[in-house]
Design a protein around this motif. Sequence first.
Motif, PDB file in Angstrom:
ATOM      1  N   VAL A 457       0.862  -1.187   0.000  1.00 65.47           N
ATOM      2  CA  VAL A 457       0.000   0.000   0.000  1.00 65.47           C
ATOM      3  C   VAL A 457       0.895   1.233   0.000  1.00 65.47           C
ATOM      4  N   ARG A 458       0.740   2.049  -1.031  1.00 65.19           N
ATOM      5  CA  ARG A 458       1.648   3.181  -1.215  1.00 65.19           C
ATOM      6  C   ARG A 458       1.660   4.118  -0.007  1.00 65.19           C
ATOM      7  N   GLU A 459       0.495   4.439   0.528  1.00 68.38           N
ATOM      8  CA  GLU A 459       0.418   5.370   1.645  1.00 68.38           C
ATOM      9  C   GLU A 459       1.083   4.794   2.901  1.00 68.38           C
ATOM     10  N   VAL A 460       0.969   3.470   3.089  1.00 66.02           N
ATOM     11  CA  VAL A 460       1.621   2.824   4.242  1.00 66.02           C
ATOM     12  C   VAL A 460       3.140   2.915   4.100  1.00 66.02           C
ATOM     13  N   ASN A 461       3.647   2.661   2.888  1.00 60.45           N
ATOM     14  CA  ASN A 461       5.090   2.755   2.645  1.00 60.45           C
ATOM     15  C   ASN A 461       5.601   4.172   2.919  1.00 60.45           C
ATOM     16  N   LEU A 462       4.869   5.178   2.425  1.00 59.11           N
ATOM     17  CA  LEU A 462       5.294   6.563   2.612  1.00 59.11           C
ATOM     18  C   LEU A 462       5.208   6.977   4.083  1.00 59.11           C
ATOM     19  N   ARG A 463       4.189   6.469   4.788  1.00 55.04           N
ATOM     20  CA  ARG A 463       4.088   6.792   6.211  1.00 55.04           C
ATOM     21  C   ARG A 463       5.303   6.260   6.967  1.00 55.04           C
ATOM     22  N   ARG A 464       5.737   5.040   6.599  1.00 56.15           N
ATOM     23  CA  ARG A 464       6.943   4.478   7.222  1.00 56.15           C
ATOM     24  C   ARG A 464       8.166   5.331   6.888  1.00 56.15           C
ATOM     25  N   ALA A 465       8.266   5.748   5.633  1.00 57.03           N
ATOM     26  CA  ALA A 465       9.401   6.587   5.226  1.00 57.03           C
ATOM     27  C   ALA A 465       9.441   7.872   6.050  1.00 57.03           C
TER      28      ALA A 465
END
Length: 690
Positions: A457-465
């Motif tokens: 999930v793109r938003e999950v990846n970016l939140r982790r970043a």
Amino acid sequence: MASARTVSLLVTTLGSISAGAIRTYEGQTNTTRDGLEVVPELIELMARSISLHAHASEAELEQVNAYLKRLVRRYGTMRHAIEALGDRRRRHRQVSQAKVQSWAEVMGVVGMRVESAMRRHPPVLIAVTRYVSANGSELRHRLESYLAWLDGPLPDMTDDELAGLGANVDKANASGASNHGGGTTPRQTGAGGLDIHSPDADAVFCEWFALKHLSEPLQHPSLPQEITSHIEQLDAAQDPYQNAVAAVVRLDFDKADALLNDMRKRFNDPQIDALRAERYYFGRDYDAAVEAYRLTREQIGATPDGSIGLAMSLLHAHKGSYEQRVSEAINLLTEARRAHEHGSSGWAQVGAMLAFARLHQPAGDRDSNVRICIELFEESLGVIKRETDAQWWADVHLHLGTAWQGLPTGNRQENLQRAITCFTRAGEIWTRENDSERWAAVQNNLGHAWERLPGGVREVNLRRAIDYFQAALSVHDERTSPTGWATLQNNLGNAWVQFGVGETSEHIRRAIDCHSAALRVWSTLDKRNEWAATQNNLGNAWALLPAEGPERERNLRRSISCYKSALEVRTRGTSPHDWASTQNNLGSALLLLREGDVSSTVREAIACFERALEVRTRGASPLEWAKTQCNLGNAWIRLVGPGHNKRTSLTSACEYYRAALEIITHEAHPHQHGYVYSRLQSAKSDLASA
């Protein structure tokens, strides 16, 4: 192979060379010297066979030879001296740890087992075989003569004579007649001279050279706890060179400069210039370090340590062509690596540095260069183990992760997952508690990897970043760590600009604030390359900021201004990949303008994309090539109206989209594939009705 009995006798004799034999041979006792003629030859044999470099200079061999004599005097016999080196109780930067350990194992067996032990250690076998062959049939007699001397009668000595012997030894050690490192001033100890190879200095240099260069240049390498006591002893010594070593390692440059300047006036020893080069490197004055390393190279010739220092300084310097500097650094590190025994720790460490240099190589096929880097890093990890070299193990994993992250071909998801694994392993060694600087570097790299991860999930990846970047920022602040702080502000801005959950405008304004803060620091520090990179990223943020009508046009004009500012620094000659990236971004912003001469603006955008493709080739950078193909498709769709054939423009657009989809597949890049595929279908529909 030579006679097994002779070989066994040679190893036994070599291990039994005693402090008394050395003193007697040098005329410091009243004992007969008959039978000791072989002693200096055997010490030279050992010095040559454990030297770090296969083709060591006479000056380097003299250093090892003198150090061996000192150790034999301290530990009593050559065997005990070798055991001390093999156990790392003693170290010397011109001595190979792997070769010493081979000798220690060979000396640990007796009789006919010596031959089989040597077969497991080719360097020892070769050295002994050559020596036996060169000395012929007389060698056995000479070895037996030494053992006869060793077993001979003890001289009758009074207490006064014993005391006098001690005084003579101290005096001899203090005057040290060896001419060191090719200089013209005899090496001295104490307040009247320089003790460049004290045991403490040797131990510090051994750890220092092993850790400093692979580290990021803005980070001070973390020396093991046991080395700090050596540094304290160097600092307290009555010797300016040792004091200067301690000052440089502690980054006390004012003290180091004062000591180095004073020594230069009083002594003529090239090791002073060598230490000055190290001072410049750690002080981040890389251009001055390059000059100092070159001067030392002229004075004492090429050494692996000098080649490494010059190479890493070239990678971070500013003067001259970047491509030429990286190329020279790669050649120097290749030369230094060849000087180490294959499979040794030194070979592995220099191999990792060579990989680090190749990772920054602007010329040649990018995919091939990165794959060579990965191979070199993994070769090094075959030798460097977490249990024995935790700092190096972590450092190599950090840079191996960077290589996997930057690999332009292959499965992007798998490459980035490998990168995350590597960064996570580095983070197992560097925690916030034991090394906050490097822990922050790991958090930063994990942020990059999650930001770019195509799967999930793109938003999950970016939140982790974002979480990783913010964690790293908890270590840095603008006042005490401006460079690290600005770097993280830039990276955090890149993540916010892509974050699609919630109010997009708010996220992008956060990105603009982050990039603007970073630009403030880069301008103050005169960091032109970093300033250009942040201008490029700020351009991205302005281009993506939601707005309508005139405000949208103003934002796009701001974006274009940022890209053009970046291109004042990013040229094809100095940084071709960065130049191509900014050309691509500039074309994208131009393509979004709606006011003015649209046809002219679109043609300008097409020219930008075509310039980007001069560097972004399908073979070297397939994903970037595909993205630019997609952008060209977008441009040709807009190239309609008076003077343009609609069917021709749409046909060209379809061709560009199809080319992009050859790389941007659903399996490898699901998010981007959907966008390009929909653009292709729309263009085909328009073409059918044209």
